[in-house]
Design a protein around this motif. Sequence first.
Motif, PDB file in Angstrom:
ATOM      1  N   LEU A  65     -22.217  26.613 -19.023  1.00 18.40           N
ATOM      2  CA  LEU A  65     -22.034  27.373 -17.797  1.00 18.40           C
ATOM      3  C   LEU A  65     -20.720  28.149 -17.761  1.00 18.40           C
ATOM      4  N   GLY A  66     -19.627  27.501 -18.117  1.00 16.37           N
ATOM      5  CA  GLY A  66     -18.334  28.162 -18.021  1.00 16.37           C
ATOM      6  C   GLY A  66     -17.201  27.222 -18.355  1.00 16.37           C
ATOM      7  N   THR A  67     -15.967  27.707 -18.225  1.00 21.51           N
ATOM      8  CA  THR A  67     -14.780  26.951 -18.604  1.00 21.51           C
ATOM      9  C   THR A  67     -13.666  27.166 -17.589  1.00 21.51           C
ATOM     10  N   PHE A 327     -23.580  33.288  -8.919  1.00 15.74           N
ATOM     11  CA  PHE A 327     -22.715  32.666  -7.915  1.00 15.74           C
ATOM     12  C   PHE A 327     -21.245  32.995  -8.169  1.00 15.74           C
ATOM     13  N   VAL A 328     -20.778  32.818  -9.397  1.00 16.95           N
ATOM     14  CA  VAL A 328     -19.355  33.063  -9.670  1.00 16.95           C
ATOM     15  C   VAL A 328     -19.038  34.558  -9.679  1.00 16.95           C
ATOM     16  N   THR A 329     -19.978  35.380 -10.153  1.00 21.41           N
ATOM     17  CA  THR A 329     -19.746  36.822 -10.194  1.00 21.41           C
ATOM     18  C   THR A 329     -19.581  37.383  -8.790  1.00 21.41           C
ATOM     19  N   SER A 337     -13.623  32.005 -17.830  1.00 17.99           N
ATOM     20  CA  SER A 337     -12.196  31.792 -17.600  1.00 17.99           C
ATOM     21  C   SER A 337     -11.961  31.562 -16.112  1.00 17.99           C
ATOM     22  N   LEU A 338     -12.330  30.376 -15.638  1.00 14.45           N
ATOM     23  CA  LEU A 338     -12.165  29.984 -14.242  1.00 14.45           C
ATOM     24  C   LEU A 338     -10.788  29.340 -14.097  1.00 14.45           C
ATOM     25  N   GLY A 341      -7.219  26.152  -9.721  1.00 16.61           N
ATOM     26  CA  GLY A 341      -6.767  26.476  -8.371  1.00 16.61           C
ATOM     27  C   GLY A 341      -7.946  26.794  -7.484  1.00 16.61           C
ATOM     28  N   PRO A 342      -7.695  26.994  -6.181  1.00 13.33           N
ATOM     29  CA  PRO A 342      -8.790  27.321  -5.259  1.00 13.33           C
ATOM     30  C   PRO A 342      -9.472  28.608  -5.672  1.00 13.33           C
ATOM     31  N   ALA A 343     -10.796  28.585  -5.722  1.00 15.31           N
ATOM     32  CA  ALA A 343     -11.571  29.766  -6.092  1.00 15.31           C
ATOM     33  C   ALA A 343     -11.963  30.545  -4.852  1.00 15.31           C
ATOM     34  N   PRO A 344     -11.981  31.873  -4.916  1.00 15.57           N
ATOM     35  CA  PRO A 344     -12.347  32.676  -3.745  1.00 15.57           C
ATOM     36  C   PRO A 344     -13.721  32.303  -3.229  1.00 15.57           C
TER      37      PRO A 344
END
Length: 349
Positions: A65-67, A327-329, A337-338, A341-344
């Motif tokens: 999924l991601g990192t 969702f992340v986009t 590259s997440l 810290g708090p994500a928007p």
Amino acid sequence: MWTYSDGALTVKGYRWPGGTARAGSWVLVDQATGNIQGVVPPGEFSRRFRPVDVFADVPGLPTYLGTVTAPDGTALVDLVLDRNPYMLANGPRRAARPHALMVPRRHRDGWSSATASELAACQTAMTLVAAWYRSLDGGHVVFCANDSAPNLDYLRDVEAAAGTLAGRGTDMAITRNPRQDVQRAHLHAFYAEHGRTENHESSAVAGHPVMAEGHRAFSAALGSDAVKVEPDSTGLAVGVRVAAQPWGGSHCSYQLGADGPFWVMPALGPAQDEVNRRLARADGLQAEPDPKLGGAINLVRPSLADAGRLHAAQRATAEQRDSFETFVTHRGLNARSLVVGPAPGTPRA
């Protein structure tokens, strides 16, 4: 059960329990069906099989999924889907629900050996997954892990396979978390429905409607032999090590939501039995005594042995990867590259 290979055959393996004529021998289990394929004496097993780190290259897995990365771009924690979703046909739309895993990139040891930055990255991943699940019909999340810390067992298996086990025989007894199924630490993120819903897979097997309780099956509290540890990234590792010391370092953990109380408990005991019962009620599955765990309660998860279910699982995980990417986009994030810290747009759960 951990994964081993002799170059031609890759299997799950576990030691035959003590008190029997075959005590210390290794039981080979088919990864897809769970059926026992044979029993191998300990000396032969150590010479023939080598441990396999199934999470050695998470970004190369088809369910990646991601990192989560440090500000300097260092990869800290990978996100990946379990290839066998627990729920393939839940609710009125028979929706498949995701089951995400969080895997530390650099170390195999349990979370009690993680650095503060790795734990902060894990918290970022947990918050993001909780928000993603919430976007899927208001789903909730429960985090669980089965850890051995420090994970000396994996190193001993490697040494035994290489014949470099200094001062020790290759048939030496190894103590590991009996519930830990792979050689690298990882955290499960179980999807819990917002309300009661039918598990259509379980209904088809049972011959009558089987209802999954969803979120109502869980509570933040966990009593008996569980110990509450403060979940902040600066003190969590030490707190877990202290709590798990009486159990030899091996432990399981439970946390309802990204901000719920964090509990650790022995792998075999009433608290972990209760966790598995809650997971079963939430998903419309079964929790039964497991002879491989000395009769301790284990969640009975559906198998991928059936070709139809395997294909359905593959379709579901492909759709869930697309869902996570979308969702992340939409939140202006890069899944590869997440940054810690708090994500928007992801309020804490």
